[in-house]
Design a protein around this motif. Structure first.
Motif, PDB file in Angstrom:
ATOM      1  N   ILE A 257       0.837  -1.198   0.000  1.00 42.04           N
ATOM      2  CA  ILE A 257       0.000   0.000   0.000  1.00 42.04           C
ATOM      3  C   ILE A 257       0.880   1.259   0.000  1.00 42.04           C
ATOM      4  O   ILE A 257       0.593   2.233  -0.704  1.00 42.04           O
ATOM      5  CB  ILE A 257      -0.942  -0.014   1.216  1.00 42.04           C
ATOM      6  N   ILE A 258       1.969   1.240   0.774  1.00 43.69           N
ATOM      7  CA  ILE A 258       2.897   2.382   0.791  1.00 43.69           C
ATOM      8  C   ILE A 258       3.508   2.606  -0.590  1.00 43.69           C
ATOM      9  O   ILE A 258       3.730   3.744  -1.016  1.00 43.69           O
ATOM     10  CB  ILE A 258       3.990   2.135   1.850  1.00 43.69           C
ATOM     11  N   ASP A 259       3.749   1.514  -1.322  1.00 42.28           N
ATOM     12  CA  ASP A 259       4.317   1.623  -2.671  1.00 42.28           C
ATOM     13  C   ASP A 259       3.282   2.006  -3.715  1.00 42.28           C
ATOM     14  O   ASP A 259       3.611   2.113  -4.903  1.00 42.28           O
ATOM     15  CB  ASP A 259       4.960   0.303  -3.077  1.00 42.28           C
ATOM     16  N   GLY A 260       2.031   2.178  -3.291  1.00 41.00           N
ATOM     17  CA  GLY A 260       0.999   2.641  -4.205  1.00 41.00           C
ATOM     18  C   GLY A 260       0.144   1.557  -4.830  1.00 41.00           C
ATOM     19  O   GLY A 260      -0.621   1.826  -5.760  1.00 41.00           O
ATOM     20  N   ALA A 261       0.223   0.345  -4.328  1.00 38.07           N
ATOM     21  CA  ALA A 261      -0.588  -0.748  -4.884  1.00 38.07           C
ATOM     22  C   ALA A 261      -2.024  -0.653  -4.386  1.00 38.07           C
ATOM     23  O   ALA A 261      -2.265  -0.361  -3.209  1.00 38.07           O
ATOM     24  CB  ALA A 261       0.007  -2.094  -4.503  1.00 38.07           C
ATOM     25  N   GLY A 262      -2.976  -0.893  -5.286  1.00 43.07           N
ATOM     26  CA  GLY A 262      -4.380  -0.888  -4.928  1.00 43.07           C
ATOM     27  C   GLY A 262      -4.857  -2.263  -4.509  1.00 43.07           C
ATOM     28  O   GLY A 262      -4.110  -3.245  -4.569  1.00 43.07           O
ATOM     29  N   PRO A 263      -6.119  -2.381  -4.082  1.00 41.25           N
ATOM     30  CA  PRO A 263      -6.652  -3.679  -3.630  1.00 41.25           C
ATOM     31  C   PRO A 263      -6.560  -4.773  -4.685  1.00 41.25           C
ATOM     32  O   PRO A 263      -6.226  -5.917  -4.356  1.00 41.25           O
ATOM     33  CB  PRO A 263      -8.107  -3.352  -3.283  1.00 41.25           C
ATOM     34  N   LEU A 264      -6.845  -4.429  -5.952  1.00 38.94           N
ATOM     35  CA  LEU A 264      -6.810  -5.451  -6.993  1.00 38.94           C
ATOM     36  C   LEU A 264      -5.394  -5.967  -7.207  1.00 38.94           C
ATOM     37  O   LEU A 264      -5.173  -7.189  -7.323  1.00 38.94           O
ATOM     38  CB  LEU A 264      -7.361  -4.888  -8.303  1.00 38.94           C
TER      39      LEU A 264
END
Length: 311
Positions: free
Chosen positions: A206-213
């Motif tokens: 999440i910190i690296d910018g990844a979304g739930p999908l």
């Protein structure tokens, strides 16, 4: 004090006692019990093989024999289409033909596609119920799991009416779709495992910018490969052995799975005695892929059940 075994090799009294305790009445009783359970479990498969290797005419003369009566490979030849009608009838068969390749193809399509859809939808739902936080999550989950208490027979008629109204009768779509969108056990099983996964990797993503999908596809699914493989195997076996729903919704050989073919093979000569040897050979051919799967993945199933937290 030590007990000498060989020159330069001694054991302590504790080690000597432990070695003697390996053979005890309780251990012997446990092994005997396990042996009896194994024999009781495997005996039906042996009896199927014994009947399949018997001559159908001679089988009636000695039905209780523990060994094949009039040993022959004729039943397997009849099932696999390698025997002529005259040869089949001479061996006590009905002379009926069974397109084993067609029915195996149908069963493979039915079981594979339904399993893939069940696992995909169940894994997605399990991720939403275990890793995402939204209002009413537990309430919705409890309502879905309540489906475990509904007997399958209660859903057959509504599913039949729906499939018929959609014009999907006698198609693979009608076979697959009613059971592919939701399976309460699979959802519960995968959710239990995903609840135990560590949060650190997900938080880093999440910190690296990844979304739930992306988290679901790149992190959660690979980490859940063991339970996913387990439920895939269980769902595949369940679909492979399914009989009543295909019987209800199909009438064409181009769609019917192998389980229905066994029933057709048994009833192919109503005026004569059933071809029990041929029927057992066909049942063995149908069961052999499932037996091989369980032998290959049995340990994975046990380990995944332990990891999931099920008791």
């Amino acid at each position: 004090m030590a007990v000498a075994l060989t020159p330069g090799r001694t054991v302590t009294p504790h080690e000597h006692t432990r070695r003697r305790s390996r053979v005890s009445p309780g251990r012997i009783a446990a092994w005997i019990y396990l042996g009896v359970i194994v024999l009781v479990t495997l005996f039906p498969f042996y009896w199927i093989l014994r009947t399949a290797l018997s001559d159908n005419y001679q089988l009636a003369t000695n039905p209780s024999s523990p060994l094949p009566v009039g040993f022959t490979w004729g039943a397997f030849q009849r099932v696999l289409g390698l025997a002529s009608t005259a040869d089949a009838q001479a061996q006590g068969g009905s002379g009926a033909s069974l397109d084993i390749a067609l029915y195996l193809r149908n069963s493979l399509i039915y079981a594979s596609v339904q399993t893939a859809l069940i696992v995909l939808f169940s894994a997605s739902a399990a991720y939403a119920f275990s890793r995402l936080h939204w209002r009413g999550r537990n309430l919705v989950f409890n309502l879905l799991i309540a489906a475990l208490m509904v007997p399958t027979v209660f859903t057959l008629l509504p599913n039949f009416v729906l499939v018929k109204d959609l014009g999907l009768s006698d198609t693979f779509g009608g076979l697959i779709l009613p059971g592919a969108l939701f399976q309460a056990f699979t959802l519960f099983f995968l959710r239990q495992f995903m609840l135990g996964l560590s949060n650190e990797v997900e938080e880093a993503a999440i910190i690296d910018g990844a979304g739930p999908l992306r988290i679901f596809l790149r992190i959660i699914l690979p980490m859940s490969s063991a339970p996913i493989a387990t439920v895939s195997l269980l769902m595949f076996v369940n679909a492979w052995n399914d009989y009543f729903w295909p019987l209800l919704i199909t009438s064409s050989q181009d769609v019917q799975p192998l389980t229905l073919a066994l029933g057709v093979f048994k009833q192919s000569s109503p005026q004569a005695a059933p071809d029990w040897a041929g029927l057992m050979a066909a049942a063995l051919v149908a069961a052999l892929p499932m037996l091989l799967l369980f032998v290959a993945f049995g340990r994975r199933i046990v380990n995944s059940i332990g990891f999931s937290g099920l008791k």
